[in-house]
Design a protein around this motif. Structure first.
Motif, PDB file in Angstrom:
ATOM      1  N   ALA A 465      18.065 -52.156  79.918  1.00  0.00           N
ATOM      2  CA  ALA A 465      17.274 -51.668  81.048  1.00  0.00           C
ATOM      3  C   ALA A 465      16.865 -52.812  81.963  1.00  0.00           C
ATOM      4  N   LEU A 466      16.432 -53.931  81.364  1.00  0.00           N
ATOM      5  CA  LEU A 466      16.014 -55.084  82.172  1.00  0.00           C
ATOM      6  C   LEU A 466      17.201 -55.671  82.938  1.00  0.00           C
ATOM      7  N   LYS A 467      18.354 -55.759  82.256  1.00  0.00           N
ATOM      8  CA  LYS A 467      19.545 -56.311  82.913  1.00  0.00           C
ATOM      9  C   LYS A 467      19.963 -55.424  84.092  1.00  0.00           C
ATOM     10  N   GLN A 468      19.902 -54.112  83.852  1.00  0.00           N
ATOM     11  CA  GLN A 468      20.295 -53.165  84.909  1.00  0.00           C
ATOM     12  C   GLN A 468      19.397 -53.339  86.140  1.00  0.00           C
ATOM     13  N   THR A 469      18.105 -53.493  85.895  1.00  0.00           N
ATOM     14  CA  THR A 469      17.166 -53.660  87.003  1.00  0.00           C
ATOM     15  C   THR A 469      17.378 -54.992  87.708  1.00  0.00           C
ATOM     16  N   LEU A 470      17.650 -56.047  86.943  1.00  0.00           N
ATOM     17  CA  LEU A 470      17.910 -57.353  87.552  1.00  0.00           C
ATOM     18  C   LEU A 470      19.161 -57.303  88.425  1.00  0.00           C
ATOM     19  N   ASP A 471      20.186 -56.573  87.970  1.00  0.00           N
ATOM     20  CA  ASP A 471      21.406 -56.440  88.769  1.00  0.00           C
ATOM     21  C   ASP A 471      21.101 -55.765  90.102  1.00  0.00           C
ATOM     22  N   ILE A 472      20.295 -54.701  90.054  1.00  0.00           N
ATOM     23  CA  ILE A 472      19.930 -53.997  91.293  1.00  0.00           C
ATOM     24  C   ILE A 472      19.084 -54.903  92.176  1.00  0.00           C
ATOM     25  N   LEU A 473      18.185 -55.666  91.542  1.00  0.00           N
ATOM     26  CA  LEU A 473      17.323 -56.582  92.296  1.00  0.00           C
ATOM     27  C   LEU A 473      18.157 -57.628  93.033  1.00  0.00           C
ATOM     28  N   ALA A 474      19.268 -58.040  92.400  1.00  0.00           N
ATOM     29  CA  ALA A 474      20.102 -59.086  92.993  1.00  0.00           C
ATOM     30  C   ALA A 474      21.009 -58.561  94.097  1.00  0.00           C
ATOM     31  N   THR A 475      21.287 -57.257  94.078  1.00  0.00           N
ATOM     32  CA  THR A 475      22.284 -56.737  95.016  1.00  0.00           C
ATOM     33  C   THR A 475      21.738 -55.741  96.030  1.00  0.00           C
ATOM     34  N   GLU A 476      20.582 -55.144  95.750  1.00  0.00           N
ATOM     35  CA  GLU A 476      20.070 -54.079  96.612  1.00  0.00           C
ATOM     36  C   GLU A 476      19.071 -54.649  97.624  1.00  0.00           C
ATOM     37  N   PRO A 477      19.354 -54.573  98.912  1.00  0.00           N
ATOM     38  CA  PRO A 477      18.444 -55.131  99.914  1.00  0.00           C
ATOM     39  C   PRO A 477      17.224 -54.231 100.195  1.00  0.00           C
ATOM     40  N   ASP A 478      17.316 -52.948  99.842  1.00  0.00           N
ATOM     41  CA  ASP A 478      16.228 -52.020 100.146  1.00  0.00           C
ATOM     42  C   ASP A 478      15.186 -52.084  99.026  1.00  0.00           C
ATOM     43  N   MET A 479      13.974 -52.511  99.357  1.00  0.00           N
ATOM     44  CA  MET A 479      12.926 -52.657  98.348  1.00  0.00           C
ATOM     45  C   MET A 479      12.629 -51.332  97.657  1.00  0.00           C
ATOM     46  N   ASP A 480      12.554 -50.211  98.398  1.00  0.00           N
ATOM     47  CA  ASP A 480      12.205 -48.926  97.803  1.00  0.00           C
ATOM     48  C   ASP A 480      13.252 -48.476  96.787  1.00  0.00           C
ATOM     49  N   GLN A 481      14.513 -48.857  96.995  1.00  0.00           N
ATOM     50  CA  GLN A 481      15.540 -48.526  96.015  1.00  0.00           C
ATOM     51  C   GLN A 481      15.270 -49.244  94.697  1.00  0.00           C
ATOM     52  N   VAL A 482      14.868 -50.526  94.789  1.00  0.00           N
ATOM     53  CA  VAL A 482      14.545 -51.307  93.583  1.00  0.00           C
ATOM     54  C   VAL A 482      13.326 -50.713  92.889  1.00  0.00           C
ATOM     55  N   LEU A 483      12.257 -50.447  93.666  1.00  0.00           N
ATOM     56  CA  LEU A 483      11.027 -49.903  93.088  1.00  0.00           C
ATOM     57  C   LEU A 483      11.287 -48.530  92.479  1.00  0.00           C
ATOM     58  N   GLY A 484      12.112 -47.713  93.146  1.00  0.00           N
ATOM     59  CA  GLY A 484      12.429 -46.395  92.610  1.00  0.00           C
ATOM     60  C   GLY A 484      13.182 -46.484  91.293  1.00  0.00           C
ATOM     61  N   HIS A 485      14.114 -47.453  91.195  1.00  0.00           N
ATOM     62  CA  HIS A 485      14.847 -47.642  89.946  1.00  0.00           C
ATOM     63  C   HIS A 485      13.888 -48.045  88.821  1.00  0.00           C
ATOM     64  N   VAL A 486      12.966 -48.973  89.106  1.00  0.00           N
ATOM     65  CA  VAL A 486      11.988 -49.388  88.098  1.00  0.00           C
ATOM     66  C   VAL A 486      11.148 -48.194  87.650  1.00  0.00           C
ATOM     67  N   LEU A 487      10.682 -47.388  88.597  1.00  0.00           N
ATOM     68  CA  LEU A 487       9.851 -46.230  88.282  1.00  0.00           C
ATOM     69  C   LEU A 487      10.626 -45.234  87.413  1.00  0.00           C
ATOM     70  N   THR A 488      11.885 -45.025  87.732  1.00  0.00           N
ATOM     71  CA  THR A 488      12.717 -44.100  86.964  1.00  0.00           C
ATOM     72  C   THR A 488      12.908 -44.581  85.540  1.00  0.00           C
ATOM     73  N   VAL A 489      13.275 -45.861  85.367  1.00  0.00           N
ATOM     74  CA  VAL A 489      13.538 -46.405  84.027  1.00  0.00           C
ATOM     75  C   VAL A 489      12.271 -46.392  83.179  1.00  0.00           C
ATOM     76  N   VAL A 490      11.124 -46.795  83.763  1.00  0.00           N
ATOM     77  CA  VAL A 490       9.861 -46.806  83.008  1.00  0.00           C
ATOM     78  C   VAL A 490       9.535 -45.401  82.513  1.00  0.00           C
ATOM     79  N   THR A 491       9.669 -44.404  83.376  1.00  0.00           N
ATOM     80  CA  THR A 491       9.340 -43.026  82.997  1.00  0.00           C
ATOM     81  C   THR A 491      10.258 -42.530  81.890  1.00  0.00           C
TER      82      THR A 491
END
Length: 858
Positions: A465-491
């Motif tokens: 889960a952490l690796k997946q989020t780090l990958d998105i953090l490194a490639t996704e320029p839209d902050m809300d996409q990153v925050l949404g992914h974190v919110l989804t994984v945590v839930t």
């Protein structure tokens, strides 16, 4: 009959009446009280004669008794007063006392006769009977109770006003024979009438009986009746009648109240039993027990002490006061019973022989079990009575239930039995928890065999889960996409149902709902339909769970029903959605929460350490995303500023300087021609005009790149406007002072940076220092310019990392370095803060034209 015999029969008759009856002399001293009155007071006849009534009347009512007693001899008719009497049970009860003067054979007032009705529960009375015909006459005329002269055959020879009022007939009805007691007796009482008539003929009197009379209007009146034959007669008798209407009403009301109370108690017991069967949380079950006992006994507070089995002493575990549950270290209410007082009773309950384990009722004012300090504290909170009930499990004391009552009274057996029943349920909850704990310990031994495998799987899932989020953090320029992914994984990882993300405004102590995850979908905060969607909320609010997470800066778990960070509106809102618990995870940057993730759960559960660590790790990645976005925005603004400065310098160094050189050359050419060639002179003037237009446009372009405050003035006027603007709507007083010719020594680039440093210093002081006054001073000398921003606020520790204090100080330091200045920060906790900038000015000549061509950032 002899006079002595008459007296005995008379007083025997008085003793047979079911209400208190007394005779008093002309001084108001009691000379007789019947058996009911003596039983109520718990006194003998001798004690009554010796002590008098004052010893048994409530202190607040003695003056009323005295006033009426003093005026009684002058009274021509009866009167009624209400007062409270102290019973043998220790409580006060209200009585309605009816008094009337008693006269001797000469007609002189010789004292008083009276009866009392206990109006605490019901109103019924019968008063003063005399056996002799003369005494009957006095009682007949007094109209204290119904009296009639009757015949055994069923007639009424005469009746007083009191009786006629009861049955609704007139004296005329009696005189003409329309009123007969046999006729107004309902059919169902005919057999009773035959029995008491035989008793009357045989013994001369019959014991009081309850029956009904039919009133003239057809309604019925409940009465208490007794009769006695007149001296020397076998057919005529005197009959006494007491109206039981109010008594019956009170009796019915009491019965209905008792049934209601019993139903309420049964319902309370059923609710708490059902909760014990389904509720895994000990504190939740115990809080319901405290709430139930407090409500059912109509008291305001109760407490629960549990035995610490290491020290064998009671420890206050939970307190219920005015509808609020508090626990452990959070208990601050002074009415909570101190453990040392409970220990006195528990030591008695823990005696080896097992005696004395019954509930204990304490009178706070007199109980030896309380010390002076505890007694004073309880009385100050108007606690006058205490009930302590032991919590027993297999004959072992596990705790104490204490109930605090704001009146001095004895407790009914039913109340104590209810307290014992609920205490037993609390004992059961404690016992079940202990059993669960032992089962848990056994399960732990088994779980350890699987722990290594299970933890490895959890760690692998967490790492993925952490690796997946780090990958998105490194490639996704839209902050809300990153925050949404974190919110989804945590839930999903925590198996929640809905989660929300709250972000803090760094410049104001407010926060907003930013994102919501539910039903597998991400929704923006404003469009989520959340009850607080789109609102800007003050972080000082105490009724929002998310803000409790902001304040504590650590993960927070709350059950909805017992959370102190939720008001009733929020609890109802969450319960309607089936939410039982909340988990809050803060987003921490530099020891400060900049956001919070709140996950909702429809079931209570426990979290593994790996789950919480992973959730916090994901939250930190969300924090990193926010910070990277912020830094990127700062970098973008810095790049724009740098480009504006570069463009201003290029325009100044190329176009403006070029146009200035052309003007100078054209002016020189005009001087050389000296008017000798008019055509050439015209061309020169035209070329000079075009050069001036170009120079003006160059200056306008450079001026447009400067900060707004510097476009229409210099650094001094810009600072004056800045101070005036920031201080206009603020409670902080901001003063500005300038001396010397500071602006003459500065280039536009220096002015721009100096303005930004001043703005940042003033804003920081207003936001963070709590200052009431800020002084800004600008001074210019021949070789240096000095800027000072000083406040009288809280100050801070200068040795703490600049990063942990924020980016404002870093920004000021960078700007100072850019223009070659020396920035100094003088501060200490509680001593205010002074920002001082020393800016050396090179010994160069700066023309007004150069100043107007310079540029600064915005």
């Amino acid at each position: 009959m002899s006079s002595h015999r008459d007296e005995e029969v008379y007083f025997s008759f008085l003793d047979s009446l079911p209400v208190p009856v007394w005779l008093a002399d002309e001084r108001g001293r009691c000379k007789f009280l019947n058996r009911v009155g003596l039983a109520f007071l718990g006194k003998t006849h001798g004690e009554i004669l010796a002590e008098g009534w004052e010893g048994f009347v409530h202190p607040e009512d003695i003056s009323c008794i005295a006033a009426h007693s003093a005026g009684l001899p002058e009274a021509a008719s009866r009167r009624q007063i209400e007062f409270r009497m102290h019973s043998v049970n220790g409580d006060y009860r209200w009585f309605l006392c009816t008094l009337a003067p008693a006269r001797d054979q000469s007609g002189r007032i010789s004292g008083c006769t009276g009866y009392s009705i206990d109006i605490s529960d019901f109103k019924s009375a019968a008063e003063s009977l005399y056996r002799s015909e003369t005494r009957y006459r006095q009682l007949f005329d007094s109209n204290l109770i119904g009296v009639m002269y009757t015949s055994v055959s069923g007639g009424i020879l005469n009746a007083n006003h009191k009786f006629l009022e009861m049955v609704g007939y007139s004296p005329e009805d009696v005189h003409v024979g329309r009123l007969r007691w046999i006729d107004i007796t309902p059919a169902e009482y005919k057999s009773q009438s035959e029995v008491i008539t035989r008793e009357l003929k045989a013994t001369g009197a019959f014991q009081p009986v309850e029956k009904e009379y039919i009133r003239k209007d057809g309604s019925r009146v409940p009465v208490l009746v007794t009769s006695a034959l007149l001296d020397g007669s076998t057919t005529e008798c005197v009959t006494f009648v007491v109206d039981l209407t109010e008594h019956k009403r009170a009796e019915l009301a009491m019965r209905q109240h008792a049934e209601s109370l019993a139903n309420g108690q049964i319902s309370a017991l059923n609710r708490t039993l059902a909760l014990l069967a389904t509720e895994p949380s000990l504190d939740t079950a115990l809080s319901h027990v405290l709430k139930a006992i407090t409500e059912q006994l109509s008291v305001t507070s109760s407490g629960l002490h549990l035995i610490d089995f290491d020290t064998k002493t009671p420890v206050l575990h939970m307190n219920y006061h005015d509808g609020q549950i508090t626990r452990g270290a959070d208990i601050g209410n002074t009415s909570a019973l101190h453990a040392r007082h409970v220990a006195v009773i528990t030591n008695r309950w823990q005696s080896p022989n097992g005696d004395g384990r019954a509930p204990v009722v304490l009178d706070v004012a007199t109980a030896d079990e309380l010390d002076d300090g505890g007694r004073k504290t309880l009385l100050a909170d108007k606690i006058y009575t205490l009930l302590l009930v032991p919590l027993m499990v297999h004959k072992k004391l596990v705790g104490t239930l204490s109930i605090r009552i704001k009146e001095r009274r004895s407790l009914r057996a039913a109340e104590i039995e209810l307290a014992q029943a609920l205490a037993q349920q609390a004992s059961l909850a404690v016992h079940l928890t202990h059993l669960a704990e032992r089962s848990r310990q056994v399960a732990v031994l088994e779980e350890r065999n699987l722990a290594a495998t299970g933890r490895a799987a959890e760690l692998a899932r967490a790492n993925q889960a952490l690796k997946q989020t780090l990958d998105i953090l490194a490639t996704e320029p839209d902050m809300d996409q990153v925050l949404g992914h974190v919110l989804t994984v945590v839930t999903q990882v925590l198996e929640g149902t809905v989660s929300t993300l709250w972000l803090r405004d760094r410049d104001a102590e407010t926060a907003k709902l930013h994102l919501v995850y539910r039903d597998g979908q991400l929704v923006s905060g404003p469009a989520s339909g959340h009850r607080l969607a789109g609102q800007t909320l003050d972080l000082s609010r105490q009724d929002l769970f998310a803000f409790a997470v902001f304040r504590r800066c650590r993960p927070v778990w709350h059950e909805v029903t017992t959370s102190e960070s939720l008001d009733e509106t929020a609890k109802t809102y969450l319960r309607d959605q089936g939410v039982k618990a909340l988990l809050g995870i803060p987003l921490i940057l530099a020891d400060k929460a900049i956001g919070a993730i709140v996950v909702r759960f429809t079931e209570l559960r426990q979290f593994g350490s790996v789950e919480l660590e992973m959730a916090q790790g994901l939250a930190q990645q969300a924090t990193l995303a926010l910070q990277l976005t912020r830094l990127a925005e700062q970098a973008r603004k810095a790049a724009i500023t740098e480009e504006r400065n570069r463009m201003a310098r290029e325009i100044h160094d190329t176009l403006a300087q070029g146009f200035t050189g052309i003007l100078i050359q054209l002016q020189a050419a005009r001087q050389v021609l000296n008017g000798s060639n008019s055509d050439a002179a015209r061309h020169l003037e035209s070329a000079m005009a075009l050069a001036r237009v170009g120079l003006t446009e160059a200056r306008r372009s450079v001026q447009g790149l400067r900060p707004q405050l510097l476009r229409d003035g210099n650094i001094t006027t810009a600072l004056e406007q800045l101070v005036r603007h920031l201080g206009s709507d603020s409670v902080v007083r901001i003063n500005f002072l300038s001396n010397g010719d500071a602006q003459r020594l500065m280039s536009p680039d220096i002015e721009s940076n100096l303005l930004r440093i001043s703005q940042e210093a003033i804003t920081n002081a207003m936001k963070h220092s709590g200052a009431s006054q800020i002084n800004v001073r600008l001074s210019g000398g021949p070789e240096a310019v000095q800027l000072a921003v000083e406040d009288n606020g809280a100050g801070f520790d200068p040795h703490v990392s600049t990063l942990s204090r924020g980016f404002g100080l870093i920004s000021m330091q960078e700007r100072a370095d850019r223009i070659g200045g020396d920035l100094t920060i003088l501060t200490n906790p509680g001593a205010g803060t002074k920002i001082h900038l020393l800016l050396p000015i090179p010994r160069t000549t700066t023309t007004e034209e150069d100043r107007s061509l310079g540029a600064g950032d915005s």
